[in-house]
Scaffold this active site. Structure first.
Site, short mmCIF file in Angstrom:
data_model
loop_
_atom_site.label_atom_id
_atom_site.label_comp_id
_atom_site.label_asym_id
_atom_site.label_seq_id
_atom_site.Cartn_x
_atom_site.Cartn_y
_atom_site.Cartn_z
NE ARG A 198 37.19 -63.30 64.35
CZ ARG A 198 36.21 -64.20 64.36
NH1 ARG A 198 35.33 -64.19 65.33
NH2 ARG A 198 36.11 -65.07 63.40
NE ARG B 14 30.10 -61.59 67.75
CZ ARG B 14 29.88 -62.77 67.22
NH1 ARG B 14 28.68 -63.08 66.78
NH2 ARG B 14 30.85 -63.67 67.15
NE ARG C 207 27.76 -56.90 63.72
CZ ARG C 207 26.54 -57.28 63.43
NH1 ARG C 207 25.64 -56.42 63.01
NH2 ARG C 207 26.20 -58.54 63.56
CG ASP D 57 35.28 -62.46 58.02
OD1 ASP D 57 35.24 -62.50 59.25
OD2 ASP D 57 35.23 -63.48 57.30
CE1 TYR E 195 34.04 -70.54 57.80
CE2 TYR E 195 36.41 -70.37 57.48
CZ TYR E 195 35.31 -70.40 58.31
OH TYR E 195 35.49 -70.31 59.67
O1 CP3 Z 1 41.06 -59.62 64.84
C1 CP3 Z 1 40.36 -58.62 64.58
O2 CP3 Z 1 39.89 -57.85 65.45
C2 CP3 Z 1 40.13 -58.26 63.12
C3 CP3 Z 1 38.94 -58.70 62.53
C4 CP3 Z 1 38.71 -60.15 62.11
C5 CP3 Z 1 37.39 -60.66 61.97
N1 CP3 Z 1 37.47 -61.90 61.43
C6 CP3 Z 1 36.17 -59.94 62.32
C7 CP3 Z 1 34.92 -60.69 62.54
C8 CP3 Z 1 39.58 -61.15 61.70
C9 CP3 Z 1 41.10 -61.14 61.69
C10 CP3 Z 1 38.78 -62.25 61.26
C11 CP3 Z 1 39.34 -63.48 60.70
C12 CP3 Z 1 38.47 -64.63 60.50
N2 CP3 Z 1 37.17 -64.65 60.06
C13 CP3 Z 1 38.90 -65.97 60.62
C14 CP3 Z 1 40.29 -66.42 60.96
C15 CP3 Z 1 40.58 -66.33 62.40
C16 CP3 Z 1 39.80 -67.25 63.28
O3 CP3 Z 1 39.05 -66.74 64.11
O4 CP3 Z 1 39.96 -68.46 63.15
C17 CP3 Z 1 37.80 -66.79 60.31
C18 CP3 Z 1 37.77 -68.30 60.34
C19 CP3 Z 1 36.72 -65.94 59.96
C20 CP3 Z 1 35.37 -66.36 59.47
C21 CP3 Z 1 34.29 -65.84 60.31
N3 CP3 Z 1 33.96 -64.53 60.42
C22 CP3 Z 1 33.41 -66.59 61.12
C23 CP3 Z 1 33.45 -68.09 61.29
C24 CP3 Z 1 32.52 -65.67 61.70
C25 CP3 Z 1 31.31 -66.00 62.52
C26 CP3 Z 1 31.64 -66.41 63.87
C27 CP3 Z 1 31.50 -65.27 64.81
O5 CP3 Z 1 32.38 -65.08 65.65
O6 CP3 Z 1 30.46 -64.62 64.69
C28 CP3 Z 1 32.91 -64.39 61.29
C29 CP3 Z 1 32.29 -63.11 61.67
C30 CP3 Z 1 33.18 -62.07 62.26
N4 CP3 Z 1 34.42 -61.73 61.79
C31 CP3 Z 1 32.85 -61.22 63.35
C32 CP3 Z 1 33.93 -60.34 63.52
C33 CP3 Z 1 34.05 -59.21 64.51
C34 CP3 Z 1 31.53 -61.21 64.10
C35 CP3 Z 1 30.55 -60.50 63.26
C36 CP3 Z 1 29.47 -59.81 64.02
O7 CP3 Z 1 29.66 -58.64 64.38
O8 CP3 Z 1 28.41 -60.42 64.23
#
Ligand code: CP3
Length: 350
Positions: free
Chosen positions: A25, A29, A38, A74, A151
């Site tokens: 990640r 943010r 964003r 994502d 999910y």
């Molecule tokens: O690693 C990176 O920088 C690449 C981008 C990336 C995102 N999601 C961007 C993201 C990657 C590799 C993911 C994978 C992801 N997404 C997983 C597996 C890894 C893990 O963390 O366990 C999972 C379970 C998700 C599902 C997901 N996406 C959730 C549960 C959420 C909401 C929680 C949160 O942190 O807001 C997201 C949103 C998400 N994916 C964001 C980002 C940058 C935040 C979105 C925003 O800008 O509000």
């Protein structure tokens, strides 16, 4: 060309002069420049607009000079491509609707043309690769079938995973049918990413750890191994990341993957003893260490780097994703510290 990438060399256990680092990640943010993007665009728009996805993928590379970039996207774009509606509700996490509960819900999912439905990801990969111009490798990724199924079945964030566990115990064949379908979808999606230009891929199994250990193999590990086998012929490194401790990582030990991602709960030394002869390992600083003082961060980084000492075969990372309120200064300190200490440890090897 891949010979010059520290990240790839470490996975192949070639001699390196320091330990490569990127963080899960890393685009997100905690970065003010990400928040700027964003303010103007919602998250899904960023994922689906190659120019924006390219911009946010590159932000952490510009700032910290990480040794790998990861595609900004994502894991939930696959369920959407299969036919579910995807929404990210502000502060409530992702929502997929309608929930997948019955055979008829699975029957409505559509694998056809999944590559073209996800072609915006391929377009982003091409654009990012051009910008990286061979200086930094690009990692593609997907969720594991079990994590995606979680999910898709729950529909929204959950504490007790009631719906997927009901299916697991009431109708395991139904769950397996969904997992098989997802195995095909993930394999095809990752092949599309490889053809578009990613130099490595990682599977995220965020929720496999909710399974009892004896059910991890039949409901999660087996599908991850199938995907890894399906990608073998493409000759790029595959990383399997599971979250749930050493017992899960151990169950990936008969896979054809190149690297195993180790979560923050696991003792890296134990993981190295069990898996290190066959695989490179990635990890595993507890992400919340980054709330701590520089002194604490340095102590934990040293402890982790000393597990490998001068050896190759380690990619430094967090043991799960970075949290949105981590101070950027501590990430600079982390990167500098990993470089400084690992250079010293590797210098001893010569
Ligand atoms: O690693 C990176 O920088 C690449 C981008 C990336 C995102 N999601 C961007 C993201 C990657 C590799 C993911 C994978 C992801 N997404 C997983 C597996 C890894 C893990 O963390 O366990 C999972 C379970 C998700 C599902 C997901 N996406 C959730 C549960 C959420 C909401 C929680 C949160 O942190 O807001 C997201 C949103 C998400 N994916 C964001 C980002 C940058 C935040 C979105 C925003 O800008 O509000």
């Amino acid at each position: 060309m891949s010979n010059s990438y520290l990240y790839i060399d470490s996975i192949h256990k070639k001699p390196v002069n320091r330990t490569p680092i990127w963080i899960m990640r890393q685009a997100g943010r905690y970065l003010p420049e990400y928040m700027e993007v964003r303010k103007k665009h919602d998250f899904i728009t960023v994922c689906k607009t190659p120019e924006l996805a390219t911009e946010v993928t590159l932000q952490p590379i510009r700032r910290f000079g990480f040794d790998a970039a990861i595609l900004f996207s994502d894991i939930l774009v696959i369920p959407e491509a299969l036919g579910q509606n995807l929404a990210f509700l502000e502060n409530h996490g992702p929502k997929l609707s309608p929930q997948i509960l019955l055979d008829k819900d699975i029957a409505k999912l559509n694998l056809q043309d999944i590559e073209s439905k996800l072609s915006y990801v391929g377009d982003a990969i091409k654009m990012i690769s051009t910008e990286l111009s061979g200086k930094t490798p690009l990692i593609g990724f997907s969720g594991s079938p079990f994590t995606l199924a979680t999910y898709m079945i729950e529909g929204k964030p959950t504490r007790n995973f009631k719906f997927i566990k009901q299916m697991l115990y009431q109708n395991p064949e139904r769950l397996m049918l969904l997992l098989e379908m997802l195995t095909e979808a993930v394999s095809r999606y990752l092949i599309m990413q490889i053809e578009a230009g990613v130099q490595a891929v990682q599977l995220f199994d965020t929720w496999g750890g909710i399974l009892p250990v004896h059910l991890y193999e039949p409901f999660s590990a087996t599908y991850m191994k199938q995907i890894s086998a399906n990608l073998k012929e493409f000759g790029i490194p595959v990383t399997l990341f599971s979250k749930g401790g050493i017992e899960l990582a151990k169950q990936l030990s008969d896979s054809s993957a190149d690297m195993i991602g180790i979560d923050w709960m696991t003792d890296l030394k134990e993981a190295k003893n069990l898996l290190g002869s066959k695989f490179a390992l990635q990890g595993n600083l507890d992400p919340t260490t980054l709330y701590g003082s520089h002194e604490i961060i340095r102590k934990e980084v040293t402890r982790i780097l000393e597990v490998f000492g001068p050896e190759s075969g380690h990619v430094f990372n967090l043991g799960h994703g970075i949290l949105p309120d981590i101070p950027v200064d501590n990430v600079y300190f982390l990167v500098d510290t990993v470089r400084e200490i690992s250079e010293k440890l590797h210098a001893k090897a010569v």
